[in-house]
Structure formats: C-alpha cells, structure tokens
Write a protein that holds these residues in place. Structure first.
Motif, PDB file in Angstrom:
ATOM      1  N   PHE A  93      48.944  44.798  44.176  1.00 14.35           N
ATOM      2  CA  PHE A  93      49.035  44.130  42.884  1.00 14.35           C
ATOM      3  C   PHE A  93      49.318  45.163  41.811  1.00 14.35           C
ATOM      4  O   PHE A  93      49.097  46.372  41.996  1.00 14.35           O
ATOM      5  CB  PHE A  93      47.743  43.367  42.564  1.00 14.35           C
ATOM      6  CG  PHE A  93      46.601  44.257  42.152  1.00 14.35           C
ATOM      7  CD1 PHE A  93      46.342  44.519  40.805  1.00 14.35           C
ATOM      8  CD2 PHE A  93      45.782  44.844  43.104  1.00 14.35           C
ATOM      9  CE1 PHE A  93      45.300  45.341  40.428  1.00 14.35           C
ATOM     10  CE2 PHE A  93      44.729  45.666  42.736  1.00 14.35           C
ATOM     11  CZ  PHE A  93      44.487  45.918  41.386  1.00 14.35           C
ATOM     12  N   SER A  94      49.821  44.696  40.690  1.00  9.47           N
ATOM     13  CA  SER A  94      50.027  45.546  39.526  1.00  9.47           C
ATOM     14  C   SER A  94      49.662  44.750  38.279  1.00  9.47           C
ATOM     15  O   SER A  94      49.536  43.518  38.320  1.00  9.47           O
ATOM     16  CB  SER A  94      51.480  46.027  39.445  1.00  9.47           C
ATOM     17  OG  SER A  94      52.363  44.918  39.321  1.00  9.47           O
ATOM     18  N   ARG A  97      51.310  40.734  45.231  1.00  6.34           N
ATOM     19  CA  ARG A  97      52.122  40.720  46.443  1.00  6.34           C
ATOM     20  C   ARG A  97      51.165  40.525  47.608  1.00  6.34           C
ATOM     21  O   ARG A  97      50.368  41.401  47.922  1.00  6.34           O
ATOM     22  CB  ARG A  97      52.882  42.039  46.598  1.00  6.34           C
ATOM     23  CG  ARG A  97      53.734  42.095  47.860  1.00  6.34           C
ATOM     24  CD  ARG A  97      54.428  43.427  47.990  1.00  6.34           C
ATOM     25  NE  ARG A  97      55.196  43.517  49.224  1.00  6.34           N
ATOM     26  CZ  ARG A  97      55.852  44.600  49.636  1.00  6.34           C
ATOM     27  NH1 ARG A  97      55.809  45.691  48.911  1.00  6.34           N
ATOM     28  NH2 ARG A  97      56.513  44.580  50.763  1.00  6.34           N
ATOM     29  N   GLY A  98      51.204  39.364  48.212  1.00  5.71           N
ATOM     30  CA  GLY A  98      50.215  39.013  49.220  1.00  5.71           C
ATOM     31  C   GLY A  98      49.178  38.078  48.619  1.00  5.71           C
ATOM     32  O   GLY A  98      49.317  37.590  47.499  1.00  5.71           O
ATOM     33  N   SER A  99      48.116  37.826  49.371  1.00  4.18           N
ATOM     34  CA  SER A  99      47.086  36.864  48.957  1.00  4.18           C
ATOM     35  C   SER A  99      45.903  37.584  48.317  1.00  4.18           C
ATOM     36  O   SER A  99      45.400  38.575  48.857  1.00  4.18           O
ATOM     37  CB  SER A  99      46.599  36.059  50.165  1.00  4.18           C
ATOM     38  OG  SER A  99      47.658  35.292  50.708  1.00  4.18           O
ATOM     39  N   PHE A 100      45.429  37.042  47.176  1.00  2.15           N
ATOM     40  CA  PHE A 100      44.277  37.581  46.456  1.00  2.15           C
ATOM     41  C   PHE A 100      43.393  36.427  46.002  1.00  2.15           C
ATOM     42  O   PHE A 100      43.868  35.303  45.776  1.00  2.15           O
ATOM     43  CB  PHE A 100      44.724  38.395  45.240  1.00  2.15           C
ATOM     44  CG  PHE A 100      45.377  39.703  45.591  1.00  2.15           C
ATOM     45  CD1 PHE A 100      44.649  40.882  45.561  1.00  2.15           C
ATOM     46  CD2 PHE A 100      46.714  39.760  45.964  1.00  2.15           C
ATOM     47  CE1 PHE A 100      45.230  42.090  45.894  1.00  2.15           C
ATOM     48  CE2 PHE A 100      47.311  40.952  46.298  1.00  2.15           C
ATOM     49  CZ  PHE A 100      46.565  42.125  46.259  1.00  2.15           C
ATOM     50  N   SER A 101      42.105  36.714  45.860  1.00  2.00           N
ATOM     51  CA  SER A 101      41.173  35.637  45.517  1.00  2.00           C
ATOM     52  C   SER A 101      40.156  36.016  44.455  1.00  2.00           C
ATOM     53  O   SER A 101      39.367  35.166  44.046  1.00  2.00           O
ATOM     54  CB  SER A 101      40.420  35.195  46.782  1.00  2.00           C
ATOM     55  OG  SER A 101      39.702  36.281  47.339  1.00  2.00           O
ATOM     56  N   ALA A 135      45.681  33.174  44.707  1.00  2.00           N
ATOM     57  CA  ALA A 135      47.032  33.573  44.327  1.00  2.00           C
ATOM     58  C   ALA A 135      47.730  34.212  45.518  1.00  2.00           C
ATOM     59  O   ALA A 135      47.119  34.997  46.256  1.00  2.00           O
ATOM     60  CB  ALA A 135      46.993  34.549  43.158  1.00  2.00           C
ATOM     61  N   THR A 136      48.992  33.882  45.716  1.00  2.00           N
ATOM     62  CA  THR A 136      49.783  34.452  46.798  1.00  2.00           C
ATOM     63  C   THR A 136      51.179  34.788  46.280  1.00  2.00           C
ATOM     64  O   THR A 136      51.941  33.886  45.907  1.00  2.00           O
ATOM     65  CB  THR A 136      49.894  33.483  47.982  1.00  2.00           C
ATOM     66  OG1 THR A 136      48.583  33.133  48.443  1.00  2.00           O
ATOM     67  CG2 THR A 136      50.680  34.110  49.122  1.00  2.00           C
ATOM     68  N   SER A 170      38.040  48.871  32.743  1.00  2.00           N
ATOM     69  CA  SER A 170      38.808  49.010  33.975  1.00  2.00           C
ATOM     70  C   SER A 170      38.751  47.691  34.733  1.00  2.00           C
ATOM     71  O   SER A 170      38.128  46.729  34.290  1.00  2.00           O
ATOM     72  CB  SER A 170      38.241  50.155  34.826  1.00  2.00           C
ATOM     73  OG  SER A 170      36.895  49.888  35.164  1.00  2.00           O
ATOM     74  N   GLY A 171      39.368  47.653  35.884  1.00  2.00           N
ATOM     75  CA  GLY A 171      39.339  46.429  36.682  1.00  2.00           C
ATOM     76  C   GLY A 171      40.383  46.459  37.766  1.00  2.00           C
ATOM     77  O   GLY A 171      41.245  47.332  37.812  1.00  2.00           O
ATOM     78  N   GLY A 172      40.296  45.481  38.662  1.00  2.00           N
ATOM     79  CA  GLY A 172      41.243  45.396  39.763  1.00  2.00           C
ATOM     80  C   GLY A 172      41.265  43.997  40.340  1.00  2.00           C
ATOM     81  O   GLY A 172      40.867  43.029  39.679  1.00  2.00           O
ATOM     82  N   ALA A 173      41.716  43.874  41.576  1.00  2.00           N
ATOM     83  CA  ALA A 173      41.805  42.570  42.238  1.00  2.00           C
ATOM     84  C   ALA A 173      41.641  42.772  43.731  1.00  2.00           C
ATOM     85  O   ALA A 173      41.864  43.857  44.262  1.00  2.00           O
ATOM     86  CB  ALA A 173      43.146  41.902  41.922  1.00  2.00           C
ATOM     87  N   ARG A 174      41.223  41.703  44.397  1.00  2.00           N
ATOM     88  CA  ARG A 174      41.074  41.756  45.853  1.00  2.00           C
ATOM     89  C   ARG A 174      41.371  40.384  46.455  1.00  2.00           C
ATOM     90  O   ARG A 174      41.444  39.398  45.763  1.00  2.00           O
ATOM     91  CB  ARG A 174      39.661  42.202  46.231  1.00  2.00           C
ATOM     92  CG  ARG A 174      38.549  41.326  45.702  1.00  2.00           C
ATOM     93  CD  ARG A 174      37.200  41.813  46.200  1.00  2.00           C
ATOM     94  NE  ARG A 174      36.091  41.089  45.616  1.00  2.00           N
ATOM     95  CZ  ARG A 174      35.655  39.912  46.056  1.00  2.00           C
ATOM     96  NH1 ARG A 174      36.238  39.339  47.081  1.00  2.00           N
ATOM     97  NH2 ARG A 174      34.637  39.304  45.476  1.00  2.00           N
TER      98      ARG A 174
END
Length: 575
Positions: free
Chosen positions: A24-25, A52-56, A110-111, A571-575
């Motif tokens: 992800f970006s 890019r790919g699946s995230f939840s 999200a996908t 800060s932060g991110g996704a998974r």
C-alpha cells in the motif's frame, strides 16, 4: 550448513516476492485545521490509501505532545461515518492510549483499490497565547515515521475571522523548498510535495491574538521578534549540524575503507592458512544400502555436526526398530487430518547393543511415559524444561562419539573461534558506519557475514570424514530416486528411519513404501498402523507432523504546549 544458508536465502526471497504482491501507499494527505475562537482546533486529516492486494485494517498513532487534551475523535470515509466499538467489524474503529501516544485503528475491506479515510478530532490547549500574537507549531507529515513517500500534501489552516496576511508569520521546517504558501481572507494554505521517507513538513505559525475571544495570556514573553530570533538560531544550528554530519560521514567512509581492507585481509589470511582440502570424489556410484555407521552419527556428519528435531524422531523410531519401543498410530481427530503416534516400552531390557545416546533417549522416553502409553507430541515438547535439559545431554553424547571418529579437523577449532570473533567485530563496526550513512558499512557487514561462513569451514572434514560424508550424500540422493524393488525388504525399516531423518517428501516416500503391509511382516511388528498398511500420506505425516513438534527453529490528555514546542507527527499504516 550450505543447505541452511540456501533455505534462509530462499525464505528471504519468498518474503520479498510476497511483500511485492501485497502493498500500500499513501499518495496524498489533506489536512484541515480550523482554529476556533475559544482556542480549540478542529483537526481533520484525510489520508488517501492506494491498495495493492487485500487489506482490512489501518491505524493512526499521534504522539501525546503539543496539546492539553484531545476529544471528539472520529473516523469516516466520504459519505460514511464509522462506529466506535470493540467488535473489529467492517466500518468500525477503536481508540486506546499508551504512555506516549494515542492509537486509532479502523476496520474495512479493500482489494486493489484507492480509498480515502478521514481522521478527525478536537485539540485543546494546542495554542501558545501571547499578548499580541499566538503560536501554533505542528508536524503535519513525518516521512521518517511513516517510512512512506507521499506525493502530494495539502494543509489548510483556517482562522476564526479574516486576518491580514501581513499579520501572519509562517516558518516552515523540513523540506521547505517543496511547498508553496498562499493566503486568503481567513486561511493559510501549504501545498506541495513529495515528502520522502527521511523528510518531514512542519510549520510554526504566528497570528494575531485578537482573533480569539478573551483568551488567557499564558506566555507574556511571546513576540514575533523572539520567534524570529529562535528560528534564526535554529537555522544556524542546523547548518552547523549539517557541516558536522558531512565531516563525520567523510570520517566514517574513510574508516570503512580501512576496515573493509582489514576484513578482506583477515578472510585471505585464514583461507591461506587453512585452505580447503582437495580430496576429490571418493564415491563413484550411489549406494543402495545405508552407510555402516549408526544413523544418528551419519546424520551428525551429514548435517555438519548439528542435530535437528527430525533426527531425534528418527532415532526414536530406530529404537523401536531394534525392539525397545512399540509405536502405534492413533487416528486423527476431527480438528486434524494428520495422525499422531503413541509410544510404549517393550519387554526387551538388554541394552548392551545400544549406544550411549540411545540409552539416554530410552531413559528419557521411559520417564515421560511412566511405563504406559504417551503421545509422540508429548515426548518432544520443546517448551518443556525436561525436554530442553535432556536434549542438551543427548546432543552432547552424540557429539562426543562423533568427535571420537576423527571425521573433522578439531585441532582447528580455536582458529575457527578466533576468526568468527574477528568477523563479528567487523559486523559490529559496520553499525556506527551505517548510522553516519557511510555506505561502505554495507559492504563491511556483507564481508563480515561471508567471513563467518568461511570461518566455520576452517574446521573441515578429514579425508575419512569426507569419504563417509560422500557415502551418506550419495545414499540420500539414491533414497529419493530408488524404486522399492531395488532394495531388500528386510532393509525397508532402516530405509524408513533414514527417510524420516532426511525428511523425504511425499513422492519419494511413495516410491519407497507405497503398499507395504506392516501387519503381516515380522520386520514391521514395532510399528502398528490402524489400517495395517503404510501409505505415502501417513509416512509424510510422520516426517512433517512429528518434526513440526519441536522445529528449531472520551478525552485523552496530552503533555501540553509551550513556546517553540509543538505536536503532530502522526504515523500509521495498513494491514
């Protein structure tokens, strides 16, 4: 040992490929800060994620500094507001705090798409109020914490009423040249980018205190002149630090050249003093029978003086083959498709034919089984203190016997230890070089790791050890390719022991053992299958399931604000 390095490299490459398939970006961030007449700030940050790919799930971590209190926290997407609860269901969010930060986490689905999430909250006590001017200092985007590159950043700072641009004093920090500032009747806008991983954008803004309603003056010394002086001193200090950084980097780079040369000389010295022996190929054909030494010693040599869990499993099966144990399959339960095995002591008591480590293992199994049945998964339980203590003594006995064979040049062991210590020191020296961004440190670290690998090879196999090693290696290759009709049926149990120790796959197991009747053969009376027949699936189950048992392997308070001390830097991110 070479296999271990190959497996590690393969895992690293696999993880890299996997990471590229799912990423992800955050290409855009839009921040809106509405300063209220009472001194609060309604803060809203819209982060655009490109998946890019699946995230939840995604998160947001805000340091608890630069304000007195944060409240009215919410998460939303355009047209939809998330609910706050602990369910972790789609379109919900959670809030918690640690000693240093506020943590917000929200959940979605999200996908391979682009989504915008809006994090909003109210800040109280974030302004530094002086008699004539009020200050707000905030880190809007900190690429050093995100470890991401953000292409476009937009920051809107809105005042409670119209302000003359001449009365606004804005000081930019970080990548100042990448952002343009514009003014309107009641707003200041910063726009630009990109913000790279090692950069940030921070602003210190002064505006007339008169736009606030009856504020309490807490910092009577605050003035435009004071802030300009502080910012000038800060710029001068940063310039001095940059000069010092360049000087240190140059010194570190020069040091790296010297250390790299020393590391290369060290490697060359030990390679010259302890050259690899040139024995050549001593085994011309694959052996179709197991080597003549004990299977455990054979594996100790084959695995370069290491003993993994599957060797212990094989050793225990070998004790059963010799008549000291009985092994019976237990059908899998509903939660597992793999069988387990129970172990029971047999009536055979004469242990004169056993090696010391076999006697040691037999005593351990007896103590765990207490003269009854015990599951294999309970015997080799690596989180058990009893197992760890026994394993140490068992490996010590095997090592003692292996070294007595004189298969290795053990007289070189002190040199090996010295060489390893030297290369570990080179690796440690690479760390401060990398801190000072002397990229020669990378080469030094790589050479240090290579040096450790070469150091281990100082204790090489003797000619006799090499001969035995090649025999075992040839047998391992033959065992993977050998059809069942090529070996004597009475040797099949011993082949099974080696197959477990070599961790053969399902195809090789099938070629060797498919359809063997264990119920009506005296050679297999130590191994009882519920169906009476060995199958590749069950045999693979022995190798995989048993060796996996012990493979080695409301509102929240902040710290407040003061002159020249701000907050932000979420800060932060996704998974």
């Amino acid at each position: 040992m070479q296999k271990v390095y190959f497996i590690i490299v393969l895992m690293l490459l696999s993880s890299t490929v996997f990471a590229k398939d799912r990423s992800f970006s955050i290409p855009q961030v839009h921040i809106t800060a509405e300063i209220q007449a009472n001194g609060d700030i309604l803060f809203s940050e819209a982060r655009t994620y490109r998946f890019r790919g699946s995230f939840s799930a995604a998160d947001y971590h805000l340091p608890l500094r630069g304000f007195d209190e944060i409240s009215d926290i919410s998460v939303s997407e355009p047209g939809f507001t998330y609910s706050q609860n602990q369910s972790e269901m789609n379109r919900t969010f959670q809030v918690r705090r640690s000693s240093q930060a506020l943590h917000i986490e929200w959940f979605y689905s999200a996908t391979s798409e682009t989504r915008t999430f809006i994090i909003s909250y109210r800040l109280s006590g974030a302004l530094v109020v002086g008699p004539d001017v009020t200050e707000w200092l905030w880190m809007h985007v900190d690429g050093r914490n995100w470890n991401l590159k953000t292409e476009h950043v937009l920051v809107d700072i809105i005042f409670p009423e119209t302000v003359n641009p001449d009365e606004i004093h804005l000081f930019k920090r970080g990548i100042t040249d990448a952002f343009e500032v514009s003014y309107s009747d009641d707003m200041v806008r910063l726009e630009g980018g990109p913000v790279h991983r090692r950069n940030f954008i921070e602003t210190r803004i002064l505006f007339p205190t008169s736009v606030l309603d009856n504020p309490e003056i807490e910092f009577p010394d605050l003035s435009v002149a004071l802030v300009e002086q502080q910012e000038q001193e800060r710029r001068e200090q940063e310039a001095m630090q940059e000069i010092l950084r360049i000087e240190n980097q140059l010194r570190a780079q020069n040091a790296s050249y010297i250390l790299i040369a020393l590391c290369l000389l060290t490697i060359a010295f030990y390679r010259f003093k302890y050259p690899p022996h040139k024995i050549g190929k001593l085994v011309e054909e694959f052996s179709t029978t197991p080597p003549k030494q004990h299977p455990v010693l054979a594996m100790w040599l084959y695995l370069n003086r290491t003993l993994w869990t599957h060797v212990q499993i094989g050793a225990m099966f070998n004790l059963a083959r010799l008549g000291y144990l009985k092994i019976r399959e237990v059908p899998s339960d509903e939660s597992s498709s793999v069988s387990d095995f129970v172990i029971k002591r047999s009536d055979k008591t004469d242990e004169t034919e056993l090696a010391d480590w076999d006697k040691n293992m037999l005593s351990y199994v007896e103590a765990r089984a207490n003269a009854g049945d015990i599951k294999l998964s309970q015997i080799f339980k690596t989180d058990s203190t009893a197992y760890m203590s026994w394993m140490k003594s068992w490996k010590s006995l095997v090592k003692e016997a292996g070294e007595a064979k004189e298969w290795y040049q053990t007289e070189n062991k002190p040199a090996m230890i010295r060489a390893i210590i030297l290369h570990v020191l080179f690796i440690c020296a690479a760390v401060p070089l990398l801190v000072f961004k002397a990229w020669g440190g990378i080469l030094l670290a790589v050479l240090g790791i290579a040096g450790i690998f070469f150091s281990i090879m100082i204790v090489r196999r003797t000619e006799d050890g090499e001969k035995h090693f090649q025999q075992i290696k040839a047998y391992q290759k033959a065992l993977k390719k050998l059809p069942r009709d090529r070996f004597d049926a009475k040797d099949a149990p011993l082949h099974l022991i080696y197959a477990i120790m070599f961790q053969l796959n399902k195809k090789a197991m099938g070629a060797l053992f498919n359809g063997i009747d264990t119920k009506n053969s005296d050679d297999w009376n130590w191994l009882i299958y519920t169906s009476g027949t060995l199958t590749p699936d069950r045999l693979t189950g022995i190798v995989t399931s048993t060796t996996s048992i012990g493979a080695y392997g409301g509102s929240i308070s902040g710290s407040g604000s003061s002159i020249g001390s701000g907050g932000g830097g979420a800060s932060g991110g996704a998974r």
